[in-house]
Design a protein around this motif. Structure first.
Motif, mmCIF file in Angstrom:
data_model
loop_
_atom_site.group_PDB
_atom_site.id
_atom_site.type_symbol
_atom_site.label_atom_id
_atom_site.label_comp_id
_atom_site.label_asym_id
_atom_site.label_seq_id
_atom_site.Cartn_x
_atom_site.Cartn_y
_atom_site.Cartn_z
ATOM 1 N N LEU A 134 9.825 2.587 -12.419
ATOM 2 C CA LEU A 134 9.970 2.365 -10.979
ATOM 3 C C LEU A 134 8.671 1.852 -10.371
ATOM 4 O O LEU A 134 8.685 0.957 -9.525
ATOM 5 C CB LEU A 134 10.431 3.648 -10.277
ATOM 6 C CG LEU A 134 10.660 3.537 -8.777
ATOM 7 C CD1 LEU A 134 11.681 2.460 -8.435
ATOM 8 C CD2 LEU A 134 11.089 4.896 -8.219
ATOM 9 N N SER A 135 7.546 2.373 -10.810
ATOM 10 C CA SER A 135 6.243 1.908 -10.314
ATOM 11 C C SER A 135 6.031 0.437 -10.655
ATOM 12 O O SER A 135 5.656 -0.368 -9.782
ATOM 13 C CB SER A 135 5.105 2.727 -10.929
ATOM 14 O OG SER A 135 5.200 4.074 -10.561
ATOM 15 N N PRO A 140 20.006 13.672 -10.907
ATOM 16 C CA PRO A 140 19.479 14.677 -9.986
ATOM 17 C C PRO A 140 18.030 14.425 -9.561
ATOM 18 O O PRO A 140 17.574 15.008 -8.580
ATOM 19 C CB PRO A 140 19.599 15.985 -10.773
ATOM 20 C CG PRO A 140 19.605 15.574 -12.205
ATOM 21 C CD PRO A 140 20.275 14.232 -12.241
ATOM 22 N N PHE A 141 17.304 13.563 -10.257
ATOM 23 C CA PHE A 141 15.903 13.323 -9.924
ATOM 24 C C PHE A 141 15.678 11.983 -9.232
ATOM 25 O O PHE A 141 14.549 11.626 -8.918
ATOM 26 C CB PHE A 141 15.037 13.409 -11.187
ATOM 27 C CG PHE A 141 15.221 14.713 -11.922
ATOM 28 C CD1 PHE A 141 14.775 15.905 -11.372
ATOM 29 C CD2 PHE A 141 15.867 14.751 -13.139
ATOM 30 C CE1 PHE A 141 14.960 17.111 -12.023
ATOM 31 C CE2 PHE A 141 16.057 15.952 -13.809
ATOM 32 C CZ PHE A 141 15.604 17.134 -13.246
ATOM 33 N N ALA A 142 16.746 11.212 -9.012
ATOM 34 C CA ALA A 142 16.610 9.853 -8.469
ATOM 35 C C ALA A 142 15.924 9.847 -7.103
ATOM 36 O O ALA A 142 14.917 9.156 -6.907
ATOM 37 C CB ALA A 142 17.970 9.173 -8.398
ATOM 38 N N LEU A 143 16.444 10.597 -6.156
ATOM 39 C CA LEU A 143 15.889 10.583 -4.800
ATOM 40 C C LEU A 143 14.427 11.016 -4.803
ATOM 41 O O LEU A 143 13.578 10.373 -4.167
ATOM 42 C CB LEU A 143 16.718 11.483 -3.877
ATOM 43 C CG LEU A 143 16.281 11.535 -2.413
ATOM 44 C CD1 LEU A 143 16.314 10.156 -1.767
ATOM 45 C CD2 LEU A 143 17.174 12.516 -1.644
ATOM 46 N N ASP A 144 14.102 12.072 -5.533
ATOM 47 C CA ASP A 144 12.712 12.537 -5.589
ATOM 48 C C ASP A 144 11.794 11.505 -6.225
ATOM 49 O O ASP A 144 10.647 11.344 -5.796
ATOM 50 C CB ASP A 144 12.619 13.862 -6.350
ATOM 51 C CG ASP A 144 13.151 15.034 -5.543
ATOM 52 O OD1 ASP A 144 13.226 14.920 -4.306
ATOM 53 O OD2 ASP A 144 13.503 16.053 -6.159
ATOM 54 N N ALA A 180 0.819 -1.216 0.000
ATOM 55 C CA ALA A 180 0.000 0.000 0.000
ATOM 56 C C ALA A 180 0.854 1.268 0.000
ATOM 57 O O ALA A 180 0.345 2.353 -0.281
ATOM 58 C CB ALA A 180 -0.939 -0.007 1.206
ATOM 59 N N ASP A 181 2.153 1.142 0.306
ATOM 60 C CA ASP A 181 3.042 2.311 0.286
ATOM 61 C C ASP A 181 3.287 2.816 -1.133
ATOM 62 O O ASP A 181 3.616 3.980 -1.328
ATOM 63 C CB ASP A 181 4.394 1.970 0.914
ATOM 64 C CG ASP A 181 4.331 1.737 2.408
ATOM 65 O OD1 ASP A 181 3.343 2.145 3.056
ATOM 66 O OD2 ASP A 181 5.287 1.129 2.945
ATOM 67 N N TYR A 188 12.074 8.212 -6.082
ATOM 68 C CA TYR A 188 11.800 7.191 -5.062
ATOM 69 C C TYR A 188 10.780 7.703 -4.041
ATOM 70 O O TYR A 188 9.845 6.999 -3.673
ATOM 71 C CB TYR A 188 13.081 6.769 -4.346
ATOM 72 C CG TYR A 188 14.028 6.000 -5.238
ATOM 73 C CD1 TYR A 188 13.644 4.807 -5.839
ATOM 74 C CD2 TYR A 188 15.310 6.473 -5.482
ATOM 75 C CE1 TYR A 188 14.514 4.098 -6.658
ATOM 76 C CE2 TYR A 188 16.186 5.777 -6.297
ATOM 77 C CZ TYR A 188 15.781 4.595 -6.879
ATOM 78 O OH TYR A 188 16.642 3.904 -7.692
ATOM 79 N N ARG A 189 10.953 8.911 -3.600
ATOM 80 C CA ARG A 189 10.019 9.474 -2.614
ATOM 81 C C ARG A 189 8.610 9.609 -3.201
ATOM 82 O O ARG A 189 7.624 9.311 -2.526
ATOM 83 C CB ARG A 189 10.527 10.823 -2.113
ATOM 84 C CG ARG A 189 11.694 10.682 -1.173
ATOM 85 C CD ARG A 189 12.143 12.023 -0.666
ATOM 86 N NE ARG A 189 12.989 11.880 0.504
ATOM 87 C CZ ARG A 189 13.832 12.804 0.916
ATOM 88 N NH1 ARG A 189 13.932 13.946 0.267
ATOM 89 N NH2 ARG A 189 14.565 12.598 1.982
ATOM 90 N N ARG A 190 8.507 10.064 -4.439
ATOM 91 C CA ARG A 190 7.184 10.190 -5.069
ATOM 92 C C ARG A 190 6.506 8.835 -5.238
ATOM 93 O O ARG A 190 5.288 8.752 -5.268
ATOM 94 C CB ARG A 190 7.300 10.894 -6.428
ATOM 95 C CG ARG A 190 7.489 12.399 -6.305
ATOM 96 C CD ARG A 190 7.308 13.124 -7.638
ATOM 97 N NE ARG A 190 8.080 12.574 -8.733
ATOM 98 C CZ ARG A 190 9.342 12.901 -9.026
ATOM 99 N NH1 ARG A 190 9.976 13.789 -8.291
ATOM 100 N NH2 ARG A 190 9.952 12.361 -10.067
ATOM 101 N N ARG A 191 7.258 7.773 -5.330
ATOM 102 C CA ARG A 191 6.687 6.426 -5.466
ATOM 103 C C ARG A 191 6.369 5.810 -4.101
ATOM 104 O O ARG A 191 5.979 4.666 -4.021
ATOM 105 C CB ARG A 191 7.639 5.488 -6.227
ATOM 106 C CG ARG A 191 8.034 5.939 -7.633
ATOM 107 C CD ARG A 191 6.926 5.953 -8.666
ATOM 108 N NE ARG A 191 5.963 7.009 -8.572
ATOM 109 C CZ ARG A 191 6.110 8.267 -9.014
ATOM 110 N NH1 ARG A 191 7.221 8.654 -9.569
ATOM 111 N NH2 ARG A 191 5.136 9.139 -8.885
#
Length: 188
Positions: free
Chosen positions: A122-123, A155-159, A16-17, A161-164
């Protein structure tokens, strides 16, 4: 010469995360498919094509036999994003025991970055980490999916992961020798 590298470790502890990205339009030409035949040649191609400009070097010295042995392990899967039939990037899943799955590698070939493929890949890959035991009954059902990224990655990797839906659980900083990025054809 050396550089300071920050590494972020992130996790999900429930299916569910996962906060999936919007899928690409049906007619976009983008699809994600599992590489069902273990192929050291293809896996090494993906590894060097995606990681060549962000200094992925830990597997460059692997022999063919080592690649094959790794890919043949239960719970190791490679999912590939294709754009109009061309490999655009991949996500590699690795079961680690006790219901833990690591996203060992994830990324896009440079020419495909910035085209909204990464969030979709990633999803899809994270969803496949959560149902990994359905395809590999010899491993425990997934209880946790984790990944790490570092300041050398895009530069967008961390964001992404967080958005997913991944949550940060550890941050570390270490000094590393500065090495040139090997590029997609190391030694060529």
């Amino acid at each position: 010469m050396s550089i300071m590298v920050t590494t972020w470790s992130l996790e999900q502890t429930s299916p569910a995360d996962l906060a999936p990205a919007d899928p690409p339009a049906v007619d976009s030409g983008v699809r994600v498919a599992r590489s069902e035949v273990a192929s050291p040649e293809f896996s090494r191609f993906l590894y060097t094509a995606v990681g060549g400009d962000v200094t992925w070097t830990d597997r460059l010295g692997w022999t063919y036999e080592r690649w094959q042995a790794f890919l043949d392990r239960p719970g190791v899967e490679t999912w590939v994003a294709y754009d109009h039939g061309t490999p655009a990037g991949y996500i590699e899943l690795e079961a680690q025991g006790e219901g833990v799955v690591e996203i060992a590698y994830f990324g896009l070939i440079p020419a495909f970055r910035g085209r909204r493929i990464g969030g979709h890949l990633l999803s899809e890959g994270t969803a496949r980490a959560w149902d990994l035991a359905e395809r590999h009954p010899q491993i425990a059902p997934t209880k946790r999916v984790w990944v790490h990224t570092c300041s050398k990655d895009g530069p967008f990797a961390l964001d992404n992961y967080r958005r997913r839906g991944f949550r940060l659980f550890d941050t570390s900083t270490a000094e590393e020798p500065e090495t040139p990025a090997p590029g997609p054809w190391p030694g060529a």
